[in-house]
Design a protein around this motif. Structure first.
Motif, PDB file in Angstrom:
ATOM      1  N   TYR A  40     -26.880 105.889 -29.556  1.00 56.48           N
ATOM      2  CA  TYR A  40     -27.290 105.808 -28.153  1.00 56.48           C
ATOM      3  C   TYR A  40     -28.248 106.920 -27.758  1.00 56.48           C
ATOM      4  CZ  TYR A  40     -24.106 102.020 -27.030  1.00 56.48           C
ATOM      5  OH  TYR A  40     -23.500 100.799 -26.966  1.00 56.48           O
ATOM      6  N   THR A  54     -26.564  92.576 -22.351  1.00 51.29           N
ATOM      7  CA  THR A  54     -25.321  92.647 -21.581  1.00 51.29           C
ATOM      8  C   THR A  54     -25.441  91.796 -20.320  1.00 51.29           C
ATOM      9  OG1 THR A  54     -26.172  94.593 -20.484  1.00 51.29           O
ATOM     10  CG2 THR A  54     -24.758  94.969 -22.402  1.00 51.29           C
ATOM     11  N   PRO A  56     -25.356  92.350 -17.017  1.00 47.97           N
ATOM     12  CA  PRO A  56     -26.310  92.664 -15.937  1.00 47.97           C
ATOM     13  C   PRO A  56     -27.760  92.416 -16.336  1.00 47.97           C
ATOM     14  CG  PRO A  56     -25.254  94.673 -16.775  1.00 47.97           C
ATOM     15  CD  PRO A  56     -24.516  93.517 -17.357  1.00 47.97           C
ATOM     16  N   GLY A  89     -21.421 104.743 -18.353  1.00 45.06           N
ATOM     17  CA  GLY A  89     -22.334 104.089 -19.300  1.00 45.06           C
ATOM     18  C   GLY A  89     -23.216 103.047 -18.637  1.00 45.06           C
ATOM     19  N   PRO A  90     -24.092 103.442 -17.695  1.00 38.72           N
ATOM     20  CA  PRO A  90     -24.848 102.448 -16.906  1.00 38.72           C
ATOM     21  C   PRO A  90     -26.008 101.773 -17.627  1.00 38.72           C
ATOM     22  CG  PRO A  90     -24.677 104.587 -15.763  1.00 38.72           C
ATOM     23  CD  PRO A  90     -24.299 104.814 -17.189  1.00 38.72           C
ATOM     24  N   GLY A  91     -26.222 102.018 -18.902  1.00 40.30           N
ATOM     25  CA  GLY A  91     -27.282 101.310 -19.633  1.00 40.30           C
ATOM     26  C   GLY A  91     -28.651 101.570 -19.041  1.00 40.30           C
ATOM     27  N   GLU A 116     -23.220 109.394 -18.221  1.00 40.12           N
ATOM     28  CA  GLU A 116     -24.077 108.882 -19.300  1.00 40.12           C
ATOM     29  C   GLU A 116     -24.335 109.982 -20.316  1.00 40.12           C
ATOM     30  OE1 GLU A 116     -25.605 105.719 -20.119  1.00 40.12           O
ATOM     31  OE2 GLU A 116     -25.710 107.056 -21.837  1.00 40.12           O
ATOM     32  N   GLY A 117     -24.199 109.646 -21.584  1.00 39.15           N
ATOM     33  CA  GLY A 117     -24.412 110.632 -22.633  1.00 39.15           C
ATOM     34  C   GLY A 117     -25.816 110.646 -23.189  1.00 39.15           C
ATOM     35  N   LEU A 121     -31.378 106.823 -22.081  1.00 33.03           N
ATOM     36  CA  LEU A 121     -30.903 105.890 -21.051  1.00 33.03           C
ATOM     37  C   LEU A 121     -30.896 106.545 -19.670  1.00 33.03           C
ATOM     38  CD1 LEU A 121     -28.204 103.933 -23.061  1.00 33.03           C
ATOM     39  CD2 LEU A 121     -30.463 103.164 -22.340  1.00 33.03           C
ATOM     40  N   ASN A 152     -19.091  98.565 -17.423  1.00 34.12           N
ATOM     41  CA  ASN A 152     -19.344  97.312 -18.132  1.00 34.12           C
ATOM     42  C   ASN A 152     -19.769  97.623 -19.559  1.00 34.12           C
ATOM     43  OD1 ASN A 152     -19.707  94.343 -18.101  1.00 34.12           O
ATOM     44  ND2 ASN A 152     -21.814  94.884 -18.602  1.00 34.12           N
ATOM     45  N   GLU A 153     -19.059  97.094 -20.514  1.00 30.34           N
ATOM     46  CA  GLU A 153     -19.336  97.355 -21.933  1.00 30.34           C
ATOM     47  C   GLU A 153     -19.457  98.857 -22.216  1.00 30.34           C
ATOM     48  OE1 GLU A 153     -21.130  94.877 -24.659  1.00 30.34           O
ATOM     49  OE2 GLU A 153     -21.790  93.370 -23.218  1.00 30.34           O
ATOM     50  N   PHE A 154     -18.540  99.618 -21.668  1.00 25.58           N
ATOM     51  CA  PHE A 154     -18.466 101.058 -21.928  1.00 25.58           C
ATOM     52  C   PHE A 154     -17.288 101.355 -22.858  1.00 25.58           C
ATOM     53  CE2 PHE A 154     -16.421 105.114 -20.729  1.00 25.58           C
ATOM     54  CZ  PHE A 154     -17.428 105.993 -21.092  1.00 25.58           C
ATOM     55  N   LEU A 158     -16.310 103.207 -27.324  1.00 22.37           N
ATOM     56  CA  LEU A 158     -15.555 104.438 -27.588  1.00 22.37           C
ATOM     57  C   LEU A 158     -14.827 104.319 -28.931  1.00 22.37           C
ATOM     58  CD1 LEU A 158     -14.162 105.099 -23.995  1.00 22.37           C
ATOM     59  CD2 LEU A 158     -16.245 105.997 -25.059  1.00 22.37           C
TER      60      LEU A 158
HETATM   61  N1  SAH Z   1     -23.197  99.174 -18.904  1.00 20.65           N
HETATM   62  C1  SAH Z   1     -24.501  98.883 -19.467  1.00 20.65           C
HETATM   63  C2  SAH Z   1     -24.697  99.463 -20.872  1.00 20.65           C
HETATM   64  C3  SAH Z   1     -23.677  99.135 -21.919  1.00 20.65           C
HETATM   65  S1  SAH Z   1     -24.029  99.968 -23.462  1.00 20.65           S
HETATM   66  C4  SAH Z   1     -24.747  97.403 -19.453  1.00 20.65           C
HETATM   67  O1  SAH Z   1     -23.812  96.659 -19.197  1.00 20.65           O
HETATM   68  O2  SAH Z   1     -25.882  96.986 -19.686  1.00 20.65           O
HETATM   69  C5  SAH Z   1     -22.944 101.375 -23.431  1.00 20.65           C
HETATM   70  C6  SAH Z   1     -23.333 102.472 -22.462  1.00 20.65           C
HETATM   71  O3  SAH Z   1     -22.362 103.510 -22.527  1.00 20.65           O
HETATM   72  C7  SAH Z   1     -24.662 103.140 -22.720  1.00 20.65           C
HETATM   73  O4  SAH Z   1     -25.222 103.510 -21.487  1.00 20.65           O
HETATM   74  C8  SAH Z   1     -24.252 104.366 -23.554  1.00 20.65           C
HETATM   75  O5  SAH Z   1     -25.210 105.371 -23.617  1.00 20.65           O
HETATM   76  C9  SAH Z   1     -22.990 104.757 -22.836  1.00 20.65           C
HETATM   77  N2  SAH Z   1     -22.020 105.525 -23.640  1.00 20.65           N
HETATM   78  C10 SAH Z   1     -21.446 105.126 -24.810  1.00 20.65           C
HETATM   79  N3  SAH Z   1     -20.550 106.055 -25.231  1.00 20.65           N
HETATM   80  C11 SAH Z   1     -20.553 107.035 -24.296  1.00 20.65           C
HETATM   81  C12 SAH Z   1     -19.829 108.268 -24.152  1.00 20.65           C
HETATM   82  N4  SAH Z   1     -18.938 108.652 -25.070  1.00 20.65           N
HETATM   83  N5  SAH Z   1     -20.085 109.027 -23.069  1.00 20.65           N
HETATM   84  C13 SAH Z   1     -20.989 108.635 -22.127  1.00 20.65           C
HETATM   85  N6  SAH Z   1     -21.690 107.494 -22.212  1.00 20.65           N
HETATM   86  C14 SAH Z   1     -21.484 106.701 -23.274  1.00 20.65           C
END
Ligand code: SAH
Length: 357
Positions: A40, A54, A56, A89-91, A116-117, A121, A152-154, A158
């Motif tokens: 990422y 995804t 959104p 994780g707002p993508g 966000e990490g 992004l 969403n998809e966060f 992990l």
């Molecule tokens: N929510 C968005 C993106 C999903 S992808 C969508 O639906 O389109 C996963 C997201 O989580 C990315 O923004 C990624 O950089 C973030 N992410 C993943 N692992 C993370 C962590 N450990 N800490 C912070 N952000 C993380």
């Protein structure tokens, strides 16, 4: 996200090989954590030119309905002052942008906080939502006010831990190097029986249990904040509503499933989310579990069909695309059934729309 030190020009695979040669096999959890941090931090993985798409990014209807759900909760909770919108994780920031627009139509203009990490992004997110404030970790989002939280998809990104029942007892699943130099799964040496809940310890040989300590920790933190300061939360991901056994680790690159160990840091590694455990964690912190619904049913209950018709009427030349996007989000053989929506709220906050219980 702090990855292992990788010298310029060195791939993460080489770094892992050296690490394993020097110190022995590493856990699946470490492999997945480092691989995704690397993945990422270097790219925008979303969209048709990327690795995966995804909800959104499929249609503005998704973020709008999420925003409507939050606005409805807030209105029925009595419009508490100055709530914070928090997204994990707002993508590309698309969901937040669409949700904030829908919330504004209901008089809700929360302060915006993104966890966000990835710097890549973050750049896209600031372009979509210029007022957003950034945090590397949920723990840095200020306490003291109600939160309206979305992920969403966060959780699926992990790192998971896997434990397998061998003839000698429970062992952690680790990543080792095979004779041909590729990465291979291997049961670790150390007994791990104490890490398995007593009720499951007697499972037959070969049984694999997957857990996600980081997802549990996230729910623990979110539910604690809801209970203390008020608010509501939506966790949306693919996963199961009842506990299961077996590995769900998978990797996706350029819209195709690839071998999870083959290209660490170059493919998106995910695992199914165990919503049953996460609901238990939320309840243990005195947050309200509003329900875990299938994404298709939830979006329909929130009015996605009516919204699609309005959008199609306004832009008749795009009507086919709009209805196709709606189908992709709700159809049982597409995202409608595999993806789940889990709703949480503070004690004293109302039931959530779309969760039949
Ligand atoms: N929510 C968005 C993106 C999903 S992808 C969508 O639906 O389109 C996963 C997201 O989580 C990315 O923004 C990624 O950089 C973030 N992410 C993943 N692992 C993370 C962590 N450990 N800490 C912070 N952000 C993380």
């Amino acid at each position: 996200m702090n990855g292992v030190e990788t010298a310029p020009g060195t791939s993460l695979a080489e770094t892992f090989r050296r690490l394993i040669a020097a110190t022995g096999p590493i856990s699946i959890a470490q492999f997945m954590a480092e691989a995704n941090a690397h993945y990422y931090s270097r790219r925008d993985p979303l969209g048709t030119d990327g690795d995966f798409v995804t909800a959104p990014e499929i249609s503005q209807m998704f973020g709008e309905l999420v925003g409507l759900w939050l606005a409805d909760m807030w209105v029925r909770a009595g419009r508490p002052a100055r709530p914070r919108y928090v997204e994990l994780g707002p993508g590309r920031g698309t969901l937040a942008r669409d949700a904030l627009r829908a919330m504004a139509q209901h008089g809700l203009a929360p302060e915006v906080h993104f966890v966000e990490g990835s710097d890549v992004l973050r750049g896209l997110q600031i372009a979509a939502v210029p007022e957003a404030r950034f945090h590397a970790d949920l723990g840095q989002v200020p306490l003291d006010r109600p939160i309206l939280l979305v992920a969403n998809e966060f959780l699926d990104a992990l790192p998971v831990r896997q434990l397998v029942r061998t003839a000698a007892g429970w062992r952690e699943v680790t990543v080792d190097i095979a004779e041909d130099g590729s990465f291979a799964l291997a049961a670790g040496d150390r007994p791990m029986d104490a890490a398995v809940p007593e009720a499951r310890r007697g499972a037959e040989e070969g049984t694999l249990i997957e857990t996600c300590p980081a997802a549990t920790a996230t729910l623990f933190e979110v539910a604690g904040r809801l209970a203390r300061h008020g608010g509501a939360a939506l966790f949306i991901d693919y996963g199961h509503a009842a506990p299961r056994t077996g590995s769900t680790l998978q990797a996706v690159r350029a819209h195709r499933k690839v071998e999870p160990l083959a290209e660490p840091g170059e493919a998106d590694l995910t695992a199914h989310v165990d919503f049953a455990i996460l609901a238990d964690v939320a309840r243990s912190r005195e947050a309200r579990w509003l329900g875990t619904a299938e994404q298709g049913a939830w979006l329909r209950a929130l009015g996605i069909d009516a919204r699609a018709e309005v959008l199609a009427r306004v832009a008749p030349d795009r009507a086919g695309d709009i209805l196709a996007a709606r189908d992709r989000l709700v159809a049982p053989d597409q995202m409608g059934r595999l993806f789940k929506v889990m709703g949480l709220a503070a004690p004293g906050w109302p039931d959530g729309a779309g969760f039949a219980r």
